[in-house]
Design a protein around this motif. Sequence first.
Motif, mmCIF file in Angstrom:
data_model
loop_
_atom_site.group_PDB
_atom_site.id
_atom_site.type_symbol
_atom_site.label_atom_id
_atom_site.label_comp_id
_atom_site.label_asym_id
_atom_site.label_seq_id
_atom_site.Cartn_x
_atom_site.Cartn_y
_atom_site.Cartn_z
ATOM 1 N N TYR A 137 0.876 -1.166 0.000
ATOM 2 C CA TYR A 137 0.000 0.000 0.000
ATOM 3 C C TYR A 137 0.914 1.217 0.000
ATOM 4 O O TYR A 137 1.463 1.594 1.040
ATOM 5 C CB TYR A 137 -0.917 0.000 1.226
ATOM 6 C CG TYR A 137 -1.806 1.220 1.306
ATOM 7 C CD1 TYR A 137 -2.806 1.438 0.360
ATOM 8 C CD2 TYR A 137 -1.632 2.155 2.316
ATOM 9 C CE1 TYR A 137 -3.623 2.566 0.421
ATOM 10 C CE2 TYR A 137 -2.445 3.281 2.393
ATOM 11 C CZ TYR A 137 -3.429 3.485 1.435
ATOM 12 O OH TYR A 137 -4.232 4.605 1.501
ATOM 13 N N PRO B 127 0.410 4.561 -1.844
ATOM 14 C CA PRO B 127 -0.188 5.594 -2.690
ATOM 15 C C PRO B 127 0.577 6.912 -2.699
ATOM 16 O O PRO B 127 0.376 7.724 -3.601
ATOM 17 C CB PRO B 127 -1.585 5.790 -2.071
ATOM 18 C CG PRO B 127 -1.398 5.440 -0.630
ATOM 19 C CD PRO B 127 -0.382 4.320 -0.633
ATOM 20 N N TYR B 128 1.459 7.132 -1.737
ATOM 21 C CA TYR B 128 2.178 8.402 -1.629
ATOM 22 C C TYR B 128 3.529 8.338 -2.325
ATOM 23 O O TYR B 128 3.855 9.187 -3.140
ATOM 24 C CB TYR B 128 2.326 8.807 -0.161
ATOM 25 C CG TYR B 128 0.986 8.773 0.541
ATOM 26 C CD1 TYR B 128 0.011 9.734 0.275
ATOM 27 C CD2 TYR B 128 0.672 7.740 1.416
ATOM 28 C CE1 TYR B 128 -1.235 9.680 0.875
ATOM 29 C CE2 TYR B 128 -0.577 7.682 2.022
ATOM 30 C CZ TYR B 128 -1.528 8.645 1.752
ATOM 31 O OH TYR B 128 -2.757 8.584 2.339
ATOM 32 N N SER B 129 4.311 7.325 -2.016
ATOM 33 C CA SER B 129 5.636 7.211 -2.619
ATOM 34 C C SER B 129 5.597 6.540 -3.977
ATOM 35 O O SER B 129 6.505 6.701 -4.775
ATOM 36 C CB SER B 129 6.567 6.403 -1.699
ATOM 37 O OG SER B 129 6.160 5.045 -1.666
ATOM 38 N N LYS B 130 4.575 5.758 -4.218
ATOM 39 C CA LYS B 130 4.480 4.951 -5.452
ATOM 40 C C LYS B 130 5.709 4.043 -5.579
ATOM 41 O O LYS B 130 6.218 3.793 -6.669
ATOM 42 C CB LYS B 130 4.315 5.831 -6.677
ATOM 43 C CG LYS B 130 3.181 6.831 -6.534
ATOM 44 C CD LYS B 130 2.228 6.768 -7.668
ATOM 45 C CE LYS B 130 1.139 7.805 -7.583
ATOM 46 N NZ LYS B 130 0.210 7.649 -6.514
ATOM 47 N N GLU C 214 2.002 2.273 3.754
ATOM 48 C CA GLU C 214 2.159 3.701 4.000
ATOM 49 C C GLU C 214 0.938 4.274 4.725
ATOM 50 O O GLU C 214 -0.099 3.626 4.854
ATOM 51 C CB GLU C 214 2.374 4.446 2.678
ATOM 52 C CG GLU C 214 3.681 4.111 2.019
ATOM 53 C CD GLU C 214 3.926 4.867 0.731
ATOM 54 O OE1 GLU C 214 5.053 4.766 0.231
ATOM 55 O OE2 GLU C 214 3.014 5.547 0.212
ATOM 56 N N ASN C 215 1.110 5.520 5.154
ATOM 57 C CA ASN C 215 0.054 6.240 5.852
ATOM 58 C C ASN C 215 0.234 7.714 5.516
ATOM 59 O O ASN C 215 1.363 8.170 5.343
ATOM 60 C CB ASN C 215 0.206 5.980 7.361
ATOM 61 C CG ASN C 215 -0.940 6.507 8.154
ATOM 62 O OD1 ASN C 215 -1.107 7.712 8.288
ATOM 63 N ND2 ASN C 215 -1.730 5.598 8.689
ATOM 64 N N ALA C 216 -0.861 8.447 5.450
ATOM 65 C CA ALA C 216 -0.770 9.878 5.160
ATOM 66 C C ALA C 216 0.110 10.592 6.183
ATOM 67 O O ALA C 216 0.759 11.585 5.871
ATOM 68 C CB ALA C 216 -2.157 10.517 5.117
ATOM 69 N N SER C 217 0.166 10.073 7.386
ATOM 70 C CA SER C 217 1.092 10.558 8.405
ATOM 71 C C SER C 217 2.360 9.719 8.246
ATOM 72 O O SER C 217 2.494 8.644 8.840
ATOM 73 C CB SER C 217 0.485 10.364 9.797
ATOM 74 O OG SER C 217 1.425 10.694 10.780
ATOM 75 N N TYR C 218 3.274 10.177 7.390
ATOM 76 C CA TYR C 218 4.415 9.376 6.940
ATOM 77 C C TYR C 218 5.121 8.529 8.001
ATOM 78 O O TYR C 218 5.389 7.366 7.760
ATOM 79 C CB TYR C 218 5.446 10.249 6.203
ATOM 80 C CG TYR C 218 5.029 10.567 4.791
ATOM 81 C CD1 TYR C 218 5.062 9.601 3.809
ATOM 82 C CD2 TYR C 218 4.578 11.840 4.457
ATOM 83 C CE1 TYR C 218 4.658 9.894 2.510
ATOM 84 C CE2 TYR C 218 4.180 12.135 3.166
ATOM 85 C CZ TYR C 218 4.224 11.155 2.188
ATOM 86 O OH TYR C 218 3.833 11.445 0.920
ATOM 87 N N SER D 278 4.019 6.968 10.327
ATOM 88 C CA SER D 278 3.172 5.875 10.804
ATOM 89 C C SER D 278 3.221 4.645 9.910
ATOM 90 O O SER D 278 2.705 3.604 10.281
ATOM 91 C CB SER D 278 1.717 6.348 10.930
ATOM 92 O OG SER D 278 1.636 7.376 11.888
ATOM 93 N N GLY D 279 3.796 4.749 8.740
ATOM 94 C CA GLY D 279 3.894 3.604 7.840
ATOM 95 C C GLY D 279 4.978 2.641 8.286
ATOM 96 O O GLY D 279 5.704 2.887 9.259
#
Length: 160
Positions: free
Chosen positions: A38, A40-43, A64-68, A70-71
Amino acid sequence: MKPLTFTSSLEVYDSLGELPEDIQDLMKEAFKARDTAYAPYSKFNVGAAILLENGETVIGSNQENASYPSGLCAERTAFYFAGAKHPGVKMQKVAISAKSHQRAMENPVPPCGACRQAMVEYEVKQNAPIVLYFMGETGKVAKAKSVQDLLPFIFDSSCL
């Protein structure tokens, strides 16, 4: 002053096909894990597959997590799951593969520093090396005979 020198040695294979069949199979498990990432941010999808001494394989992918912060990386996901599900079972080999959705990854992609630290903890705990194989999506594959080859000046419980 006295200099302190560390050396590391890796083996590099031109392609997955040069590796023994069991390692090719382990890397294919890492590919499957990579496809479940998962990211979606770093691809940037990463998959890891660990072969345990009991013959079982444990996988992990980056989440990943929108709160970097936290991934979690694929390597730590796999190592922590193996430690929780199979306590006391040695980890023998790990295969890692990374794929970017933005460019071709043909050179080996090593684990990040946090993952190296987490992996070396397990290596020290089990008092046996963990062999690492890592690559991009295609191309060359690097082999380290021990996590300590990637993190030669380790921080472990003896430092506390």
